[in-house]
Scaffold this motif. Structure first.
Motif, PDB file in Angstrom:
ATOM      1  N   ALA A 133       0.858   3.997  -2.792  1.00 18.11           N
ATOM      2  CA  ALA A 133       0.825   5.656  -2.501  1.00 18.11           C
ATOM      3  C   ALA A 133       1.823   6.325  -3.096  1.00 18.11           C
ATOM      4  N   THR A 134       3.023   5.531  -3.164  1.00 17.91           N
ATOM      5  CA  THR A 134       4.231   6.351  -4.013  1.00 17.91           C
ATOM      6  C   THR A 134       3.589   6.631  -5.369  1.00 17.91           C
ATOM      7  N   LYS A 161       1.425   9.642  -5.507  1.00 18.69           N
ATOM      8  CA  LYS A 161       1.828  10.762  -5.038  1.00 18.69           C
ATOM      9  C   LYS A 161       2.461  11.409  -6.457  1.00 18.69           C
ATOM     10  N   ARG A 183       0.995  -1.249  -0.094  1.00 20.26           N
ATOM     11  CA  ARG A 183      -0.174   0.074   0.094  1.00 20.26           C
ATOM     12  C   ARG A 183       0.852   1.238  -0.051  1.00 20.26           C
ATOM     13  N   GLU A 184       2.080   1.323   0.644  1.00 22.32           N
ATOM     14  CA  GLU A 184       2.941   2.299   0.510  1.00 22.32           C
ATOM     15  C   GLU A 184       3.372   2.410  -0.863  1.00 22.32           C
TER      16      GLU A 184
END
Ligand code: SAM
Length: 275
Positions: free
Chosen positions: A42-43, A46, A38-39
């Motif tokens: 998210a990147t 972004k 999920r990180e």
């Protein structure tokens, strides 16, 4: 490792690092992912706020391509490499709703795909899922389950959808695909989508997102993407942005490139036929 019933055991997953399959699943809004994935997603978001829509559009193109291959090209066998985690409409569902006897082999290097694919396919004899690596094409060709599931004397559609970007050209991914295509009967097809570089900032941004989150995810010029097809003739309309690409109706209502949203100019796809 074999289990008592003879099947392959499901390996434990390393959830501390993101994997391509699970980050893609997170972008598609799936549930088969962990915090690190999920990180990673998210990147992507972004750098490219519409990255999830890119993933959805890639899936839509996959369905469009499979429907063309079954309905218009008469294909009933698919070797789908880098198939990813099961999501809303997968290759076997798109194919088998037109031809219930269509056979599908899913291949993915990430063992989580096998674990989830098995559950989905428990009652589907026409579809199998195997853990194997595109970088070792001969192992794919020699794999007993894969060999037995398809009729190699008849045309097969090889799908390499949404994977090339994860390999640098130095690895020579086209050579892996050539090894596979060489083995397929005349009348077979090659279906590819990839990240494109036509000089737009958002394309560069998706590359940066991939490099930051996964350490890969390169963009390529349309000319370079065309080389993935190994000189085989492309089915009209050739390669194009996914929103414009429709092999079932190449002359149909095609939006102008300028009318596409920037995120719709990140992926291109095409299908070629082996004579
Ligand atoms: N083909 C699906 C689609 O277009 O929706 C999934 C695309 S996803 C972006 C890329 C998939 O390729 C992931 O599931 C990943 O695990 C798989 N993959 C990456 N490297 C691979 C390799 N060397 N061999 C087989 N699969 C690979």
């Amino acid at each position: 490792m074999a289990t008592p019933d003879g099947s392959e055991a499901t390996p434990a997953f390393d959830t501390s690092q993101p994997t391509i399959a699970r980050v893609y699943d997170a972008l598609l809004g799936g549930k088969d992912n962990f915090a690190a994935d999920r990180e990673g997603a998210a990147t992507y978001l972004k750098f490219v706020p519409d990255a999830g829509r890119c993933a959805i559009d890639n899936r839509a193109a996959l369905v469009k391509g499979v429907q063309y291959l079954v309905r218009d090209a008469g294909i009933d066998q698919f070797l789908d490499i880098g198939s990813g985690l099961p999501t809303q409409k997968n290759t076997h569902q798109a194919a088998q709703e037109i031809d219930p006897n269509a056979k599908v082999v899913y291949v993915d290097v990430d063992p989580i795909v096998l674990a989830h694919g098995r559950a989905l396919l428990a009652t589907n004899d026409s579809t199998i899922v195997v853990t194997a690596d595109l970088r070792k094409p001969q192992e794919i060709l020699d794999h007993e389950e894969i060999k037995d599931h398809l009729d190699w004397d008849r045309p097969i559609a090889l799908m390499i959808v949404g994977i090339h970007m994860h390999f640098h050209d130095d690895e020579k991914p086209d050579e892996w695909v050539r090894t596979l295509m060489d083995k397929l009967a005349p009348g077979s097809y090659l279906f590819i989508t990839d990240f494109v570089d036509t000089g737009e900032p958002l394309q560069k941004a998706i590359e940066q997102a991939g490099l930051e989150s996964l350490g890969n995810g390169w963009i390529r010029t349309p000319e370079r993407i065309e080389q993935h097809f190994l000189g085989l003739p492309l089915v009209p309309p050739g390669i194009d942005f996914l929103e414009r690409w429709n092999p079932a109706d190449p002359e149909g209502d095609i939006p102008d490139v300028e009318d596409l949203q920037p995120y719709q100019r990140i992926l291109m796809g095409g299908i070629a036929k082996k004579g």
